[in-house]
Write a protein that holds these residues in place. Structure first.
Motif, PDB file in Angstrom:
ATOM      1  N   CYS A 100       0.862  -1.263   0.037  1.00 36.28           N
ATOM      2  CA  CYS A 100       0.042   0.148   0.137  1.00 36.28           C
ATOM      3  C   CYS A 100       0.776   1.489  -0.025  1.00 36.28           C
ATOM      4  CB  CYS A 100      -0.980  -0.003   1.186  1.00 36.28           C
ATOM      5  SG  CYS A 100      -2.085  -1.419   1.312  1.00 36.28           S
ATOM      6  N   CYS A 101       1.866   1.162   0.182  1.00 40.47           N
ATOM      7  CA  CYS A 101       3.039   2.265   0.348  1.00 40.47           C
ATOM      8  C   CYS A 101       3.790   2.725  -0.851  1.00 40.47           C
ATOM      9  CB  CYS A 101       3.851   2.385   1.496  1.00 40.47           C
ATOM     10  SG  CYS A 101       2.870   2.371   3.077  1.00 40.47           S
ATOM     11  N   GLN A 102       3.553   2.161  -1.902  1.00 42.78           N
ATOM     12  CA  GLN A 102       4.290   2.116  -3.046  1.00 42.78           C
ATOM     13  C   GLN A 102       3.770   3.473  -4.072  1.00 42.78           C
ATOM     14  OE1 GLN A 102       7.048  -0.081  -3.444  1.00 42.78           O
ATOM     15  NE2 GLN A 102       6.238  -0.582  -1.469  1.00 42.78           N
ATOM     16  N   SER A 103       2.802   4.029  -3.636  1.00 38.50           N
ATOM     17  CA  SER A 103       2.289   5.119  -4.336  1.00 38.50           C
ATOM     18  C   SER A 103       1.194   5.681  -3.447  1.00 38.50           C
ATOM     19  CB  SER A 103       1.717   4.560  -5.556  1.00 38.50           C
ATOM     20  OG  SER A 103       0.388   4.004  -5.477  1.00 38.50           O
ATOM     21  N   ASP A 104       0.881   7.092  -3.802  1.00 36.91           N
ATOM     22  CA  ASP A 104       0.098   7.723  -3.134  1.00 36.91           C
ATOM     23  C   ASP A 104      -1.316   7.282  -3.398  1.00 36.91           C
ATOM     24  OD1 ASP A 104       2.113   9.751  -2.201  1.00 36.91           O
ATOM     25  OD2 ASP A 104       1.692  11.183  -3.888  1.00 36.91           O
ATOM     26  N   GLU A 105      -1.727   6.455  -4.440  1.00 35.79           N
ATOM     27  CA  GLU A 105      -2.822   5.965  -4.687  1.00 35.79           C
ATOM     28  C   GLU A 105      -3.139   4.685  -4.006  1.00 35.79           C
ATOM     29  OE1 GLU A 105      -0.684   6.669  -7.272  1.00 35.79           O
ATOM     30  OE2 GLU A 105      -1.522   8.776  -8.063  1.00 35.79           O
ATOM     31  N   GLY A 106      -1.933   4.031  -3.814  1.00 40.68           N
ATOM     32  CA  GLY A 106      -2.023   2.820  -2.899  1.00 40.68           C
ATOM     33  C   GLY A 106      -2.412   3.126  -1.540  1.00 40.68           C
ATOM     34  N   LEU A 107      -1.661   4.259  -1.052  1.00 40.77           N
ATOM     35  CA  LEU A 107      -2.109   4.791   0.480  1.00 40.77           C
ATOM     36  C   LEU A 107      -3.637   5.008   0.317  1.00 40.77           C
ATOM     37  CD1 LEU A 107      -1.196   4.966   3.344  1.00 40.77           C
ATOM     38  CD2 LEU A 107       0.207   7.123   2.612  1.00 40.77           C
ATOM     39  N   ALA A 108      -3.906   6.296  -0.447  1.00 36.43           N
ATOM     40  CA  ALA A 108      -5.450   6.533  -0.649  1.00 36.43           C
ATOM     41  C   ALA A 108      -6.210   5.373  -0.507  1.00 36.43           C
ATOM     42  CB  ALA A 108      -5.565   7.504  -1.656  1.00 36.43           C
ATOM     43  N   ARG A 109      -6.021   4.349  -1.251  1.00 36.52           N
ATOM     44  CA  ARG A 109      -6.902   3.141  -1.302  1.00 36.52           C
ATOM     45  C   ARG A 109      -7.074   2.634   0.097  1.00 36.52           C
ATOM     46  NH1 ARG A 109     -11.337   1.521  -3.207  1.00 36.52           N
ATOM     47  NH2 ARG A 109     -11.469  -0.926  -3.493  1.00 36.52           N
ATOM     48  N   LEU A 110      -5.910   2.199   0.523  1.00 32.66           N
ATOM     49  CA  LEU A 110      -5.861   1.804   1.975  1.00 32.66           C
ATOM     50  C   LEU A 110      -6.699   2.341   2.903  1.00 32.66           C
ATOM     51  CD1 LEU A 110      -4.816  -0.427   3.940  1.00 32.66           C
ATOM     52  CD2 LEU A 110      -2.870   1.053   4.361  1.00 32.66           C
ATOM     53  N   LYS A 111      -6.395   3.639   2.870  1.00 31.66           N
ATOM     54  CA  LYS A 111      -7.173   4.582   3.779  1.00 31.66           C
ATOM     55  C   LYS A 111      -8.916   4.689   3.484  1.00 31.66           C
ATOM     56  CE  LYS A 111      -3.413   7.170   5.493  1.00 31.66           C
ATOM     57  NZ  LYS A 111      -3.111   8.511   6.054  1.00 31.66           N
ATOM     58  N   GLU A 112      -9.002   4.512   1.977  1.00 30.88           N
ATOM     59  CA  GLU A 112     -10.708   4.429   1.803  1.00 30.88           C
ATOM     60  C   GLU A 112     -11.182   3.059   2.133  1.00 30.88           C
ATOM     61  OE1 GLU A 112     -12.891   3.437  -2.501  1.00 30.88           O
ATOM     62  OE2 GLU A 112     -11.178   4.849  -2.524  1.00 30.88           O
ATOM     63  N   LEU A 113     -10.332   2.036   2.187  1.00 32.24           N
ATOM     64  CA  LEU A 113     -10.876   0.494   2.643  1.00 32.24           C
ATOM     65  C   LEU A 113     -11.110   0.982   4.111  1.00 32.24           C
ATOM     66  CD1 LEU A 113      -8.931  -1.432   0.081  1.00 32.24           C
ATOM     67  CD2 LEU A 113     -11.480  -0.913   0.088  1.00 32.24           C
ATOM     68  N   CYS A 114     -10.164   1.377   4.852  1.00 28.33           N
ATOM     69  CA  CYS A 114     -10.088   1.367   6.190  1.00 28.33           C
ATOM     70  C   CYS A 114     -11.255   2.211   6.710  1.00 28.33           C
ATOM     71  CB  CYS A 114      -8.739   1.714   6.728  1.00 28.33           C
ATOM     72  SG  CYS A 114      -7.411   0.622   6.879  1.00 28.33           S
ATOM     73  N   SER A 115     -11.716   3.216   6.240  1.00 26.73           N
ATOM     74  CA  SER A 115     -12.733   4.034   6.413  1.00 26.73           C
ATOM     75  C   SER A 115     -14.037   3.173   6.462  1.00 26.73           C
ATOM     76  CB  SER A 115     -12.842   5.234   5.379  1.00 26.73           C
ATOM     77  OG  SER A 115     -11.805   6.192   5.724  1.00 26.73           O
ATOM     78  N   ALA A 116     -14.069   2.176   5.431  1.00 29.36           N
ATOM     79  CA  ALA A 116     -15.256   1.341   5.522  1.00 29.36           C
ATOM     80  C   ALA A 116     -15.014   0.507   6.713  1.00 29.36           C
ATOM     81  CB  ALA A 116     -15.160   0.550   4.097  1.00 29.36           C
ATOM     82  N   LEU A 117     -14.078   0.321   7.371  1.00 27.37           N
ATOM     83  CA  LEU A 117     -13.875  -1.022   8.107  1.00 27.37           C
ATOM     84  C   LEU A 117     -13.945  -0.391   9.836  1.00 27.37           C
ATOM     85  CD1 LEU A 117     -11.257  -3.246   6.348  1.00 27.37           C
ATOM     86  CD2 LEU A 117     -13.676  -3.733   6.932  1.00 27.37           C
ATOM     87  N   VAL A 118     -13.927   0.881  10.005  1.00 25.82           N
ATOM     88  CA  VAL A 118     -13.920   1.426  11.424  1.00 25.82           C
ATOM     89  C   VAL A 118     -14.959   0.986  12.241  1.00 25.82           C
ATOM     90  CG1 VAL A 118     -12.196   3.259  10.849  1.00 25.82           C
ATOM     91  CG2 VAL A 118     -14.468   3.655  10.719  1.00 25.82           C
ATOM     92  N   SER A 119     -16.375   0.816  11.444  1.00 28.52           N
ATOM     93  CA  SER A 119     -17.387   0.594  12.185  1.00 28.52           C
ATOM     94  C   SER A 119     -17.811  -0.790  11.984  1.00 28.52           C
ATOM     95  CB  SER A 119     -18.410   1.458  11.625  1.00 28.52           C
ATOM     96  OG  SER A 119     -18.829   1.487  10.285  1.00 28.52           O
ATOM     97  N   ASP A 120     -16.564  -1.667  11.771  1.00 33.70           N
ATOM     98  CA  ASP A 120     -16.796  -3.104  11.585  1.00 33.70           C
ATOM     99  C   ASP A 120     -17.540  -3.918  12.821  1.00 33.70           C
ATOM    100  OD1 ASP A 120     -15.813  -5.433   9.511  1.00 33.70           O
ATOM    101  OD2 ASP A 120     -15.694  -6.111  11.598  1.00 33.70           O
TER     102      ASP A 120
END
Length: 139
Positions: A100-120
């Motif tokens: 996830c840290c190979q690009s800004d897009e990868g990190l942004a995607r990780l954060k987007e997915l984590c946003s969906a998981l904070v209320s898991d």
């Protein structure tokens, strides 16, 4: 396609996940990541993510799940991270970095997915997702 068909590639990967060889188990984790929606496969992937014999199995399996780029893959890695000892946790974090840290897009995607998981429904997954959102940074 059934999981019990001995000629099936998925059945082969499930067998390989029980191998005594760390490299065979690691490759099985990579092969199984694409079928993580299946309950039997998910249980095996969870075991491989927390492999007590070799952290290379952990890291390879985690990287394959993260490469899926979806909520399920990240959720499985976070679930393992919540239950991992320090050494295994370090390798799960390394997988997050490697994928996830190979690009800004990868990190942004990780954060987007984590946003969906904070209320898991699993609070420990939500906590790990929150940790990533609130201060985890790529090295």
């Amino acid at each position: 396609m059934t999981l019990s068909d001995p000629n099936d590639a998925l059945s082969s990967a499930l067998r390989d996940a029980r191998s005594a060889s760390w490299s065979v188990r690691a490759e099985a984790g990579r092969r199984l990541a694409g079928a993580a929606e299946d309950a039997e496969v998910a249980a095996v992937l969870h075991r491989l993510l927390l492999d007590g014999q070799d952290t290379a199995v952990t890291q390879e399996t985690a990287e394959a799940l993260l490469e899926r780029g979806d909520v399920l893959g990240v959720r499985m890695v976070l679930a393992a991270l919540a239950r991992a000892d320090d050494d295994t946790g370090d390798h799960l974090d390394a997988a997050l970095t490697n994928v996830c840290c190979q690009s800004d897009e990868g990190l942004a995607r990780l954060k987007e997915l984590c946003s969906a998981l904070v209320s898991d429904a699993d609070a420990s997954i939500g906590e790990e997702a929150g940790r990533i959102l609130s201060g985890w940074a790529c090295p």
